[in-house]
Scaffold this active site. Structure first.
Site, PDB file in Angstrom:
ATOM      1  CE  LYS A  14      -3.362   2.580   2.868  1.00  0.00           C
ATOM      2  NZ  LYS A  14      -4.201   2.630   4.076  1.00  0.00           N
TER       3      LYS A  14
ATOM      4  CG  ASP B 296      -5.746   7.776   4.743  1.00  0.00           C
ATOM      5  OD1 ASP B 296      -6.538   8.516   4.020  1.00  0.00           O
ATOM      6  OD2 ASP B 296      -5.821   6.969   5.402  1.00  0.00           O
TER       7      ASP B 296
ATOM      8  CE  LYS C  26      -6.626   8.746   8.108  1.00  0.00           C
ATOM      9  NZ  LYS C  26      -7.327   7.631   8.780  1.00  0.00           N
TER      10      LYS C  26
ATOM     11  CG  ASP D 221     -10.052   7.426   6.642  1.00  0.00           C
ATOM     12  OD1 ASP D 221      -9.064   7.365   5.943  1.00  0.00           O
ATOM     13  OD2 ASP D 221     -10.136   7.783   7.808  1.00  0.00           O
TER      14      ASP D 221
ATOM     15  CD  GLU E 245      -6.975   5.261   2.287  1.00  0.00           C
ATOM     16  OE1 GLU E 245      -7.779   5.364   3.169  1.00  0.00           O
ATOM     17  OE2 GLU E 245      -5.557   5.079   2.806  1.00  0.00           O
TER      18      GLU E 245
ATOM     19  NE  ARG F  35     -11.011  -1.050   3.672  1.00  0.00           N
ATOM     20  CZ  ARG F  35     -11.576  -1.418   4.778  1.00  0.00           C
ATOM     21  NH1 ARG F  35     -12.733  -2.210   4.692  1.00  0.00           N
ATOM     22  NH2 ARG F  35     -11.252  -0.984   5.937  1.00  0.00           N
TER      23      ARG F  35
END
Ligand code: BES
Ligand code: MN
Ligand code: ZN
Length: 496
Positions: free
Chosen positions: A267, A272, A279, A349, A351, A353
């Site tokens: 990943k 993020d 977040k 969030d 993201e 996967r």
């Protein structure tokens, strides 16, 4: 720092510093005893005076020990002999290097690998020593305008073994340790870099550099190519950001072409924010570490190439930011993944996967022997396992077992969680083939369940490194995990 494996007696070693262990309370290890005998009880006398107990995390530096040619003797506390385990050995070695760096010694002779350790052989002790020594000099100061000048004096380290047969074993273990250390440092550097520098483009450049250095095959796919492949899930994450997304593919060939590769998928979310499902502000800076899976893939490939392991390894890194731009994916959006399955994105969030599922489908083209993905995937994994163990989930018991064995051997903890089909229910969507989140419970497992729908064609394992990839608080920084685990897995696979 240069390392060598040597055979010889401590009382004859002429270097700047000899290191020997002392158990609590004041019990001399074998090499310490020899020095004590040669110096007519000089060391035991000092211990008797109460200057050192042998407690873990302590050292005592002696100069001009009578009848010993070395300039210094460093006594290192090993703790209680009956409690001397892996952790105690590792602590003794890290204490040794911390103390050595505070002396003016340019070289050192370590007599710690001979101390018996349950279930661990001399190879393990030497590999660990090389890794810990490298970690003791790791600094990340390239973003400071005036890096602190603390140059390391110690330049030569000899690790002593007690018999001839241990020399070649020790040499191989040393080379493996140095390769793993190199890989850890690659992963740490990438993780620690600021997210305005370590972008998807930067990761692609680093991969290209690596390919040049180690003669790997590299391909970098951009948005156009990914659109052609139908990577709707990956691109749904990328669209909120101004930084172009990259799919980075590195191929290492240590074997004949026909040999099925092991594919590592990391990943690579270089930052993020959560996207539209933004977040909270607290500690959001730590989401620069959300590309640690990618960093570990580049680290492992470095180690593998350094060791020239006889196997084929492919690294696949979906790299993107997760940003809430005007074009960003919204909760409720439905996208089609490369596999053809549709996904309702209920939370932007989740993201990781989404980018991984397309990379995992892409992996099919390699007809892989096994695929392992590595991802800072869920906060729930930090709740479940803390910062101690990575979460392991797999659709193949044999592969899971191998990874757990490698984890144990590398002292890089992992713990298996179940992937029972009972958990799949949570991913039901009223509007698409699946939703990208489950309920609040078992978040680590439902995330893996999501991935499992894209990995049915090969043996697959998933490592959730959300808790282990970095440290927070005062020691904030990348750990380089799980480079040791994965490299050990590949060493074991290569049967070298
Ligand atoms: N990168 C995070 C996971 C994470 C969070 C790692 C905190 C380390 C510390 C991931 O992309 C994420 O945001 N996951 C969500 C999933 C949720 C929306 C189902 C999470 O864990 O909260
Ligand atoms: Mn996220
Ligand atoms: Zn994330």
């Amino acid at each position: 720092m240069d390392f060598a494996i040597k055979l010889g007696a401590p009382e004859k070693s002429r270097g700047a510093c000899i290191v020997v262990g002392i158990f609590e309370s004041r019990k001399l290890s074998e090499p310490a005893k020899i020095l004590d005998d040669t110096s007519k009880g000089y060391i035991s006398n000092i211990l008797r005076q109460g200057d050192m107990e042998g407690k873990a995390n302590t050292t005592l530096l002696l100069h001009n020990v009578p009848d010993i040619p070395a300039k210094r003797v460093m006594l290192v506390g090993l703790g209680k002999e009956k409690d001397f385990n892996d952790r105690a050995y590792q602590l003794a070695v890290s204490t040794t290097f911390r103390a050595l760096h505070q002396t003016g010694a340019a070289d050192a002779a370590l007599f710690l690998t001979e101390i018996p350790l349950k279930q661990r052989n001399v190879a393990w002790k030497i590999t660990q020593t090389a890794i810990i020594a490298a970690e003791s000099t790791y600094r990340f100061d390239r973003l400071k305008s005036k890096p602190e000048k603390e140059h390391v004096v110690l330049s030569k380290v000899a690790l002593y073994v007690s018999d001839q047969a241990s020399l070649p074993i020790g040499e191989k273990a040393l080379q493996q340790g140095l390769a793993i250390a190199r890989g850890i440092s690659v992963a740490k550097d990438l993780g620690n870099l600021a997210p305005n520098i370590c972008t998807p483009t930067y990761l692609a450049e680093q991969a290209t550099e690596m390919a040049k250095t180690y003669k790997l095959k590299v391909s970098i796919l951009g948005q156009k190519e990914m659109e052609k492949l139908g990577m709707g899930a990956f691109l749904a994450v990328a669209r909120g950001s101004d930084q172009p997304a990259k799919l980075i593919v590195l191929e290492y060939r240590g074997m004949a072409k026909m040999d099925k590769p092991i594919v590592l998928v990391g990943k690579g979310v270089t930052f993020d924010t959560g996207g539209i499902s933004l977040k909270p502000a607290a500690e959001m800076d730590e989401m620069k570490f959300d590309m640690s899976g990618a960093g570990s893939v580049l680290g492992v490939l470095t180690a593998v190439a350094e060791m020239k392991l006889p196997l084929n390894v492919v690294g696949i890194i979906p790299a993107t930011e997760n940003m809430p731009g005007g074009n960003a994916t919204k909760p409720g959006d439905v996208v089609t993944s490369m596999s053809g399955q549709t996904i309702e994105i209920l939370n932007t969030d989740a993201e990781g996967r989404l980018i991984l599922c397309d990379a995992l489908t892409y992996a099919e083209r390699y007809k892989p022997d096994a695929v392992i993905d590595i991802a800072t995937l869920t906060g729930a994994c930090v709740i479940a396992l803390g910062h101690v163990a990575s979460g392991l989930m797999s659709n193949n018991d044999q592969l899971a077992k191998e990874l757990l064995q490698a984890s144990e051997l590398a002292s890089d903890r992992a713990w298996q969680l179940p992937l029972w089909s009972d958990y799949q229910e949570w991913l039901k969507s009223n509007f698409a083939d699946m939703a990208n989140i489950g309920g609040r419970s078992a978040g680590t497992i439902t995330a893996a369940c999501f991935l499992s729908r894209f990995t049915e064609k090969y043996p697959w394992a998933h490592l959730d490194i959300a808790g282990t990839a970095w440290k927070n608080g005062k020691e904030k920084g990348s750990t380089g995990r799980p480079v040791p685990l994965l490299t050990q897995f590949l060493i074991s696979r290569a049967k070298v």
